[in-house]
Design a protein around this motif. Structure first.
Motif, short mmCIF file in Angstrom:
data_model
loop_
_atom_site.label_atom_id
_atom_site.label_comp_id
_atom_site.label_asym_id
_atom_site.label_seq_id
_atom_site.Cartn_x
_atom_site.Cartn_y
_atom_site.Cartn_z
N PRO A 3 0.84 -1.20 0.00
CA PRO A 3 0.00 0.00 0.00
C PRO A 3 0.87 1.24 0.00
O PRO A 3 1.99 1.23 0.50
CB PRO A 3 -0.78 -0.11 1.31
CG PRO A 3 0.04 -1.01 2.18
CD PRO A 3 0.85 -1.88 1.27
N SER A 4 0.38 2.31 -0.59
CA SER A 4 1.11 3.58 -0.54
C SER A 4 0.12 4.72 -0.54
O SER A 4 -1.06 4.56 -0.79
CB SER A 4 2.08 3.69 -1.73
OG SER A 4 1.38 3.67 -2.95
N GLY A 46 -7.44 -19.20 -6.73
CA GLY A 46 -6.31 -18.38 -6.29
C GLY A 46 -6.54 -16.90 -6.55
O GLY A 46 -6.29 -16.05 -5.69
N MET A 47 -7.04 -16.58 -7.74
CA MET A 47 -7.26 -15.17 -8.08
C MET A 47 -8.37 -14.54 -7.25
O MET A 47 -8.32 -13.34 -6.97
CB MET A 47 -7.54 -15.03 -9.57
CG MET A 47 -6.32 -15.35 -10.44
SD MET A 47 -4.81 -14.48 -9.95
CE MET A 47 -5.27 -12.79 -10.28
N GLU A 48 -9.35 -15.32 -6.83
CA GLU A 48 -10.40 -14.78 -5.96
C GLU A 48 -9.81 -14.33 -4.62
O GLU A 48 -10.18 -13.28 -4.09
CB GLU A 48 -11.50 -15.82 -5.74
CG GLU A 48 -12.63 -15.33 -4.85
CD GLU A 48 -13.33 -14.08 -5.35
OE1 GLU A 48 -13.79 -13.28 -4.50
OE2 GLU A 48 -13.43 -13.87 -6.58
N ALA A 53 -7.87 -9.88 -1.19
CA ALA A 53 -6.75 -9.29 -0.45
C ALA A 53 -6.48 -7.87 -0.91
O ALA A 53 -6.25 -6.97 -0.10
CB ALA A 53 -5.51 -10.16 -0.58
N VAL A 54 -6.51 -7.65 -2.23
CA VAL A 54 -6.32 -6.30 -2.76
C VAL A 54 -7.43 -5.37 -2.26
O VAL A 54 -7.17 -4.25 -1.82
CB VAL A 54 -6.26 -6.31 -4.30
CG1 VAL A 54 -6.34 -4.89 -4.86
CG2 VAL A 54 -4.99 -6.99 -4.78
N ALA A 55 -8.65 -5.84 -2.27
CA ALA A 55 -9.78 -5.03 -1.80
C ALA A 55 -9.61 -4.65 -0.33
O ALA A 55 -9.92 -3.52 0.07
CB ALA A 55 -11.10 -5.77 -2.02
N ALA A 56 -9.09 -5.57 0.47
CA ALA A 56 -8.88 -5.29 1.89
C ALA A 56 -7.85 -4.18 2.08
O ALA A 56 -8.00 -3.31 2.94
CB ALA A 56 -8.45 -6.56 2.62
N VAL A 57 -6.80 -4.20 1.26
CA VAL A 57 -5.77 -3.16 1.35
C VAL A 57 -6.30 -1.84 0.80
O VAL A 57 -6.08 -0.78 1.37
CB VAL A 57 -4.48 -3.61 0.64
CG1 VAL A 57 -3.48 -2.46 0.55
CG2 VAL A 57 -3.87 -4.80 1.36
N VAL A 64 -2.39 0.74 -4.33
CA VAL A 64 -1.88 -0.59 -4.02
C VAL A 64 -1.02 -1.07 -5.18
O VAL A 64 -1.43 -1.03 -6.33
CB VAL A 64 -3.03 -1.61 -3.81
CG1 VAL A 64 -2.47 -2.98 -3.47
CG2 VAL A 64 -3.99 -1.14 -2.72
N SER A 65 0.18 -1.52 -4.86
CA SER A 65 1.07 -2.13 -5.84
C SER A 65 1.09 -3.63 -5.57
O SER A 65 1.17 -4.05 -4.42
CB SER A 65 2.47 -1.54 -5.69
OG SER A 65 3.38 -2.20 -6.54
#
Length: 93
Positions: A3-4, A46-48, A53-57, A64-65
């Motif tokens: 995250p940034s 796996g992609m789900e 995880a991306v949504a949580a960040v 998000v990178s």
């Protein structure tokens, strides 16, 4: 995942949200100081987890990178530990 844009160099608490998603998925996984590895039966499974995880960040950081590496090998499971075991056996031999 990194995250940034949150105004702090410390991102551990935000990254922990992604790791929480991975752990709650029930998939085999391993977290190190730099990466979290998951093992899934299918690409979609796996992609789900990656998507959640991306949504949580994203819920806590404006940017998000993500670095994603895939090893697609149908018919093989348990490779998170099996690969390490093979290396250890080679070192002992």
């Amino acid at each position: 995942m990194a995250p940034s844009g949150g105004g702090s160099d410390s991102v551990g608490e935000i990254v922990a949200e992604a790791v929480r998603v991975v752990r709650e998925s029930g998939l085999p996984h391993e977290t190190t100081s730099m990466f979290t590895t998951i093992e899934a039966e299918t690409w979609d499974e796996g992609m789900e987890v990656v998507k959640r995880a991306v949504a949580a960040v994203q819920a806590r950081a404006p940017r998000v990178s993500l670095v994603l590496k895939a090893d697609i090998r149908p018919g093989h499971t348990g490779q998170l530990s099996a690969k390490v075991e093979r290396i250890n056996q080679a070192l002992e031999g």
